[in-house]
Design a protein around this motif. Sequence first.
Motif, PDB file in Angstrom:
ATOM      1  N   ARG A 166      18.104 -83.965 -45.128  1.00  0.00           N
ATOM      2  CA  ARG A 166      17.242 -85.133 -44.935  1.00  0.00           C
ATOM      3  C   ARG A 166      18.009 -86.454 -44.973  1.00  0.00           C
ATOM      4  O   ARG A 166      17.411 -87.522 -44.847  1.00  0.00           O
ATOM      5  N   VAL A 167      19.322 -86.387 -45.163  1.00  0.00           N
ATOM      6  CA  VAL A 167      20.179 -87.569 -45.050  1.00  0.00           C
ATOM      7  C   VAL A 167      21.287 -87.234 -44.063  1.00  0.00           C
ATOM      8  O   VAL A 167      21.909 -86.174 -44.140  1.00  0.00           O
ATOM      9  N   LEU A 168      21.540 -88.156 -43.132  1.00  0.00           N
ATOM     10  CA  LEU A 168      22.515 -87.935 -42.067  1.00  0.00           C
ATOM     11  C   LEU A 168      23.640 -88.950 -42.228  1.00  0.00           C
ATOM     12  O   LEU A 168      23.398 -90.149 -42.402  1.00  0.00           O
ATOM     13  N   VAL A 169      24.881 -88.457 -42.184  1.00  0.00           N
ATOM     14  CA  VAL A 169      26.066 -89.304 -42.316  1.00  0.00           C
ATOM     15  C   VAL A 169      26.911 -89.121 -41.068  1.00  0.00           C
ATOM     16  O   VAL A 169      27.339 -88.008 -40.759  1.00  0.00           O
ATOM     17  N   GLY A 170      27.182 -90.207 -40.333  1.00  0.00           N
ATOM     18  CA  GLY A 170      27.938 -90.110 -39.099  1.00  0.00           C
ATOM     19  C   GLY A 170      29.121 -91.056 -39.072  1.00  0.00           C
ATOM     20  O   GLY A 170      28.988 -92.239 -39.396  1.00  0.00           O
ATOM     21  N   ASN A 171      30.282 -90.529 -38.677  1.00  0.00           N
ATOM     22  CA  ASN A 171      31.500 -91.327 -38.554  1.00  0.00           C
ATOM     23  C   ASN A 171      31.861 -91.520 -37.095  1.00  0.00           C
ATOM     24  O   ASN A 171      31.950 -90.556 -36.340  1.00  0.00           O
ATOM     25  N   SER A 172      32.075 -92.780 -36.678  1.00  0.00           N
ATOM     26  CA  SER A 172      32.574 -93.093 -35.336  1.00  0.00           C
ATOM     27  C   SER A 172      31.627 -92.528 -34.268  1.00  0.00           C
ATOM     28  O   SER A 172      30.464 -92.908 -34.206  1.00  0.00           O
ATOM     29  N   LEU A 173      32.100 -91.603 -33.433  1.00  0.00           N
ATOM     30  CA  LEU A 173      31.201 -90.926 -32.489  1.00  0.00           C
ATOM     31  C   LEU A 173      30.020 -90.320 -33.228  1.00  0.00           C
ATOM     32  O   LEU A 173      28.879 -90.349 -32.739  1.00  0.00           O
ATOM     33  N   GLY A 174      30.268 -89.757 -34.420  1.00  0.00           N
ATOM     34  CA  GLY A 174      29.182 -89.202 -35.222  1.00  0.00           C
ATOM     35  C   GLY A 174      28.155 -90.247 -35.607  1.00  0.00           C
ATOM     36  O   GLY A 174      26.962 -89.953 -35.734  1.00  0.00           O
ATOM     37  N   ASP A 185      34.872 -87.186 -25.600  1.00  0.00           N
ATOM     38  CA  ASP A 185      34.320 -87.888 -26.757  1.00  0.00           C
ATOM     39  C   ASP A 185      34.496 -89.391 -26.630  1.00  0.00           C
ATOM     40  O   ASP A 185      33.543 -90.168 -26.811  1.00  0.00           O
ATOM     41  N   PHE A 186      35.722 -89.804 -26.325  1.00  0.00           N
ATOM     42  CA  PHE A 186      35.998 -91.237 -26.270  1.00  0.00           C
ATOM     43  C   PHE A 186      35.286 -91.913 -25.097  1.00  0.00           C
ATOM     44  O   PHE A 186      34.821 -93.057 -25.225  1.00  0.00           O
ATOM     45  N   LEU A 187      35.189 -91.231 -23.973  1.00  0.00           N
ATOM     46  CA  LEU A 187      34.450 -91.808 -22.850  1.00  0.00           C
ATOM     47  C   LEU A 187      32.964 -91.916 -23.177  1.00  0.00           C
ATOM     48  O   LEU A 187      32.288 -92.859 -22.745  1.00  0.00           O
ATOM     49  N   THR A 188      32.452 -90.972 -23.944  1.00  0.00           N
ATOM     50  CA  THR A 188      31.060 -91.046 -24.389  1.00  0.00           C
ATOM     51  C   THR A 188      30.871 -92.247 -25.308  1.00  0.00           C
ATOM     52  O   THR A 188      29.880 -92.991 -25.190  1.00  0.00           O
ATOM     53  N   CYS A 189      31.823 -92.470 -26.214  1.00  0.00           N
ATOM     54  CA  CYS A 189      31.778 -93.661 -27.055  1.00  0.00           C
ATOM     55  C   CYS A 189      31.796 -94.928 -26.198  1.00  0.00           C
ATOM     56  O   CYS A 189      31.048 -95.880 -26.464  1.00  0.00           O
ATOM     57  N   HIS A 190      32.647 -94.930 -25.182  1.00  0.00           N
ATOM     58  CA  HIS A 190      32.824 -96.128 -24.361  1.00  0.00           C
ATOM     59  C   HIS A 190      31.520 -96.537 -23.680  1.00  0.00           C
ATOM     60  O   HIS A 190      31.285 -97.730 -23.457  1.00  0.00           O
TER      61      HIS A 190
END
Length: 258
Positions: free
Chosen positions: A90-98, A181-186
């Motif tokens: 019930r808690v979500l932790v995301g880094n960068s793309l995450g 991944d990086f293009l998705t971030c972009h």
Amino acid sequence: MHTVEHHGRETAYVRADRDGSGEPICFVHGSGGSSAVWKSQHRLGSQRPIVALDLSGHGESEDVDANSGYTTLSAYADDVIAILEETGARVLVGNSLGGAITMHVLLERADEVDLDGAILTGTGARLGVLEDLRWWLENDFERAIEFLHEPDRLFHDPDQRLRTISMETMRECGQTVTRRDFLTCHEFDVRDRLHEIEIPVRAIYGEHDQLTPPWFHEYLVEEISDADGVEIPDAAHLSMLERPTAFNEALVGFLERI
């Protein structure tokens, strides 16, 4: 490693449960990474069960046939939602793309999840990628890896062992998936939608992060109605690895707040 099957593929995840009470916390890694980036958060399993997934094509998870951008972001969101449903987190932790995936879930798939809060770390509402880095990701993958592991990018001042492990993780993920991944971030940009996020959020960021600087996180705090921020001193993009004690204290403080 555990797995869950969804959308015709298997997504792998680790679970660290040291008799912690309450619903699990789910962790989502960044570009070219894996669930191993959260290894120092396993110690929190004595308070709450810890779940960390490998996104499709990363670590032990099967890949998905998806073009970079919104299609990949949606596929990765499918991975996360499948783990949330499987584990009851019930808690979500995301880094960068995450972090981008976490925001995508909160904005586009909110009716599919039931969350108490989210932590966004080393991320931003827009994640533009330098033109040189995009070129290296396509044409000189080793140079891209070296660039990302220079001071104040992924790490501020890591020990050599931590840097070596991180570089090898990216090589194992491979050029095709890491570039996707990086293009998705972009292409990611939700600056005009942050006000729609309704659950409590904490932005945790490294003092020296040049990839997603502190002001990226300050913007998140300003635009999300129920948000605060915590700076991790002497850390860069991967503060959860570089300064795990301070990061875990910030995470536990957020759990107490919500």
